[in-house]
Design a protein around this motif. Structure first.
Motif, PDB file in Angstrom:
ATOM      1  N   UNK A 138       0.816  -1.147  -0.087  1.00  0.00           N
ATOM      2  CA  UNK A 138       0.046  -0.009  -0.056  1.00  0.00           C
ATOM      3  C   UNK A 138       0.815   1.317  -0.094  1.00  0.00           C
ATOM      4  N   UNK A 139       2.067   1.234   0.880  1.00  0.00           N
ATOM      5  CA  UNK A 139       2.924   2.464   0.951  1.00  0.00           C
ATOM      6  C   UNK A 139       3.396   2.616  -0.533  1.00  0.00           C
ATOM      7  N   UNK A 140       4.068   1.625  -1.043  1.00  0.00           N
ATOM      8  CA  UNK A 140       4.612   1.778  -2.442  1.00  0.00           C
ATOM      9  C   UNK A 140       3.647   2.254  -3.468  1.00  0.00           C
ATOM     10  N   UNK A 141       2.746   1.542  -3.522  1.00  0.00           N
ATOM     11  CA  UNK A 141       1.743   2.029  -4.570  1.00  0.00           C
ATOM     12  C   UNK A 141       1.019   3.462  -4.276  1.00  0.00           C
ATOM     13  N   UNK A 142       1.131   3.923  -3.000  1.00  0.00           N
ATOM     14  CA  UNK A 142       0.755   5.474  -2.676  1.00  0.00           C
ATOM     15  C   UNK A 142       2.030   6.164  -3.369  1.00  0.00           C
ATOM     16  N   UNK A 143       3.158   5.835  -3.121  1.00  0.00           N
ATOM     17  CA  UNK A 143       4.300   6.621  -3.549  1.00  0.00           C
ATOM     18  C   UNK A 143       4.295   6.744  -4.975  1.00  0.00           C
ATOM     19  N   UNK A 144       4.115   5.610  -5.919  1.00  0.00           N
ATOM     20  CA  UNK A 144       3.889   5.718  -7.244  1.00  0.00           C
ATOM     21  C   UNK A 144       2.946   6.391  -7.975  1.00  0.00           C
ATOM     22  N   UNK A 145       1.563   6.234  -7.262  1.00  0.00           N
ATOM     23  CA  UNK A 145       0.477   6.780  -7.745  1.00  0.00           C
ATOM     24  C   UNK A 145       0.510   8.204  -7.385  1.00  0.00           C
ATOM     25  N   UNK A 146       0.721   8.705  -6.230  1.00  0.00           N
ATOM     26  CA  UNK A 146       0.631  10.069  -6.029  1.00  0.00           C
ATOM     27  C   UNK A 146       1.938  10.717  -6.266  1.00  0.00           C
ATOM     28  N   UNK A 147       2.985  10.011  -6.607  1.00  0.00           N
ATOM     29  CA  UNK A 147       4.444  10.788  -6.970  1.00  0.00           C
ATOM     30  C   UNK A 147       5.060  11.457  -5.666  1.00  0.00           C
ATOM     31  N   UNK A 148       4.960  10.825  -4.474  1.00  0.00           N
ATOM     32  CA  UNK A 148       5.427  11.201  -3.348  1.00  0.00           C
ATOM     33  C   UNK A 148       6.774  11.161  -3.388  1.00  0.00           C
ATOM     34  N   UNK A 149       7.322  12.586  -2.992  1.00  0.00           N
ATOM     35  CA  UNK A 149       8.706  13.013  -3.056  1.00  0.00           C
ATOM     36  C   UNK A 149       9.307  13.587  -1.998  1.00  0.00           C
ATOM     37  N   UNK A 150      10.464  13.345  -1.886  1.00  0.00           N
ATOM     38  CA  UNK A 150      11.346  13.984  -0.791  1.00  0.00           C
ATOM     39  C   UNK A 150      10.891  13.883   0.555  1.00  0.00           C
ATOM     40  N   UNK A 151      11.060  14.613   1.477  1.00  0.00           N
ATOM     41  CA  UNK A 151      10.346  14.547   2.825  1.00  0.00           C
ATOM     42  C   UNK A 151       8.987  13.997   3.063  1.00  0.00           C
ATOM     43  N   UNK A 152       8.166  14.187   2.077  1.00  0.00           N
ATOM     44  CA  UNK A 152       6.840  13.519   1.887  1.00  0.00           C
ATOM     45  C   UNK A 152       6.938  12.312   2.006  1.00  0.00           C
ATOM     46  N   UNK A 153       7.879  11.446   1.730  1.00  0.00           N
ATOM     47  CA  UNK A 153       8.029  10.024   1.753  1.00  0.00           C
ATOM     48  C   UNK A 153       8.079   9.670   3.322  1.00  0.00           C
ATOM     49  N   UNK A 154       8.573  10.560   4.308  1.00  0.00           N
ATOM     50  CA  UNK A 154       8.409  10.250   5.531  1.00  0.00           C
ATOM     51  C   UNK A 154       7.270  10.540   6.088  1.00  0.00           C
TER      52      UNK A 154
END
Length: 619
Positions: A138-154
């Motif tokens: 779920x975390x990986x797909x969230x990063x991929x779909x929402x293009x989470x970047x930088x400190x937003x990954x934290x």
């Protein structure tokens, strides 16, 4: 088939266990010897293998092999994801996959040692990953779909780690710790050396101004409500006393660094981020400025190694502790703030510099400016009256273009920034315009005394009565600005500076002082400021009319005087309505104080809030 299963679960599908991008890892349907229950168990295991394959693809795509690393570090991948925090996430993700890989190796040894073990044994051994892998996916797909970047990954990892499942929480905390390693390295570079190492714009500190400043609101309709020129827009502004945003009032100056709040994780409060920004800015200023280290010393008092060790200790902790983190940031901030205070107050003599600013920008040297006004106006006849403008507008020529230039010495430039000095100039132009009008009205009184032996007419009585009323208003405005505002606020500023050894407290006190000057002198309150400017302009026009006419006014002069009388009555009435509305609602003490000076004997009230019509003796 067991070895085929283990290979497939390791990411190497074959003919029995096939891989499809859409459906994932599945048991081939061409296996008639498998019982449906066995197929169900195998497909359940295949879901774990499918997640593992996708994890591995994600890691390889965003970290790559050795010959791909340079490309991935500096350029976005095909998915648009890139950056050092993403690479740290992949490193943490790979670390939580290691127990899974070890479990497969253990299973292989167990099956080799006991050929009678069944598929159910493999299902039992890998059961913990049935819960873990979908949650991490779920975390990986969230990063991929929402293009989470930088400190937003934290922030993304942290939010998903707050669940109630211990295996999932511990795994995500391990990933979060790997990402924190990058943050601590950036913090060490920023706070200890003033270096902003952020090529991909991932950190919550950035170079340049903050991304604020919404577009200015469109002008509302100026519908007249029949209240002596008070429009609906002005009335609405008086009801809630909205102040003009200082950023809109003045041209924004480029700040060197600011916070990128969208990158700030929610578990790091904004107050802590502001301290981090302050420490880094201060260290960066010292690193870039060519000062004498023997006199100024290290801004961190030669404790860089100690603070670096403390940051490294926090980095090694498996769990992020806000208490420990903020305590260290506070110690850094205190060290920097105390050193800056010493430089500002003791070595740069801040108090003396503030007194100089008060003497010149705030007209503290009244005798100097009186001489300046007398010399600048000359003989006064035919002179162009000062034209004040709104602070938003560029001044034309003459009086409204006057300003002071202050050569700020290091390190006072961090307190007296160009934006701050421009605000001082706005106050200076306003105070000078009031002082100039007061001087002109006094000159008109001198002319009246010189001509009192001449035969007077009814027009002369109207003229001198108007002068008395104008002088009464302007004198009280001048007294209010100099005594109730400037002297009072400056005394409070000096008291606050003398009661602290913290530079940030000094900066906040000075910002508060300057904001109060702008607010209490009504520069930020549009209806009052506009009304006072209209009154000043009417007074200037009156003085020009009186100075140019030695004898009694002719027909044209009488007509101009009548216009001035009506204009002054209208604007004084509007000012009284504004001040009275505030007093009745007990909202703004500044307006109430000015009204108290103008209406101390209730004459203003008895005259219906109108000056310039009936006789009034100036005290």
């Amino acid at each position: 088939m067991i070895h085929e299963l283990l290979l497939a679960l390791s990411g190497y599908p074959g003919t029995i266990f096939t891989w499809n991008k859409r459906t994932g890892l599945q048991v081939s349907q061409d296996m008639p010897f498998l019982h449906p229950s066995e197929t169900s168990v195998l497909n359940r295991l295949c879901k774990i293998g499918a997640d593992y394959i996708r994890f591995r693809e994600f890691i390889e795509q965003h970290t790559g092999h050795v010959h791909q690393q340079e490309h991935h570090m500096n350029q976005p991948s095909q998915t648009g994801l890139h950056g050092i925090y993403l690479r740290a996430f992949c490193t943490g993700l790979d670390s939580i996959l290691q127990p899974y890989r070890q479990a497969l190796l253990d299973l292989e040894q167990e099956f080799l040692g006991d050929p009678h073990l069944t598929i159910s044994h493999a299902n039992y051994k890998l059961d913990e990953f049935q819960l873990l892998f979908p949650s991490v996916m779920v975390v990986v797909e969230t990063i991929k779909s929402q293009k989470i970047h930088g400190c937003q990954i934290l922030e993304t990892v942290y939010k998903n780690s707050c669940g109630g499942l211990p295996p999932v929480r511990m795994a995500l905390e391990k990933i979060l710790a790997a990402c924190h390693g990058v943050m601590y390295k950036q913090l060490a570079a920023w706070m200890l050396h003033g270096l902003l190492l952020d090529q991909s714009e991932e950190f919550f500190v950035k170079q340049g101004p903050s991304a604020g400043g919404a577009a200015a609101n469109q002008e509302e309709e100026e519908e007249d409500l029949g209240l002596g020129g008070l429009s609906g827009k002005q009335l609405r502004e008086l009801q809630d006393l909205r102040l003009i945003e200082e950023e809109n009032m003045l041209a924004p100056s480029l700040q060197q660094f600011s916070l990128r709040t969208e990158m700030l994780p929610s578990y790091i409060p904004i107050r802590v981020a502001e301290k981090i920004l302050f420490v880094g800015e201060s260290v960066q200023m010292f690193e870039n400025h060519n000062y004498n280290p023997s006199t100024a010393g290290s801004i961190l008092k030669h404790q860089e190694d100690l603070f670096a060790a403390e940051l490294h200790r926090l980095k090694q902790q498996p769990l992020f502790s806000l208490v420990d983190f903020e305590n260290l940031i506070d110690r850094l901030r205190t060290t920097v703030a105390e050193h800056l205070w010493t430089l500002m107050v003791e070595e740069s003599d801040l108090l003396e510099q503030l007194k100089i600013i008060k003497d010149f920008y705030l007209l503290g040297r009244g005798e100097l400016y009186q001489v300046f006004i007398d010399l600048a106006l000359g003989q006064r006849d035919g002179s162009t009256p000062p034209q004040d403008t709104s602070p938003r507008e560029l001044p034309p020529t003459g009086w409204a273009a006057l300003g002071l230039t202050y050569k700020v010495q290091w390190p006072l430039h961090i307190l007296f920034t160009p934006a701050v000095l421009e605000k001082y100039n706005v106050v200076f132009r306003y105070l000078l315009s009031v002082r100039c009008v007061q001087s002109q009205l006094q000159h008109c009184w001198a002319l009246q005394m010189q001509r009192k032996h001449l035969r007077s007419s009814q027009t002369d009585a109207v003229k001198w009565r108007l002068r008395n009323h104008m002088a009464f208003l302007i004198d009280n405005l001048q007294y209010y600005l100099q005594v109730d505002v400037l002297e009072s606020q400056f005394s409070q500023l000096l008291q606050q500076i003398n009661s602290t050894r913290d530079f940030e407290s000094i900066r906040l006190a000075h910002d508060h002082f300057l904001s109060n000057l702008l607010a209490q002198s009504f520069i930020l309150l549009k209806p009052v400021f506009h009304c006072l400017n209209e009154i000043l302009e009417l007074c200037q026009n009156f003085c020009s009319l009186v100075s140019q006419s030695v004898a009694s006014l002719d027909e044209r002069g009488t007509a101009q005087l009548d216009i001035l009388v009506k204009g002054f009555r209208r604007q004084s009435s509007l000012l009284f309505k504004i001040l009275s509305s505030v007093r009745n609602h007990q909202i703004n003490s500044d307006l109430a104080q000015l009204l108290l000076r103008l209406d101390y004997n209730k004459y203003y009230t008895q005259a219906g809030g109108t000056l310039g019509s009936r006789g009034m003796q100036q005290n």
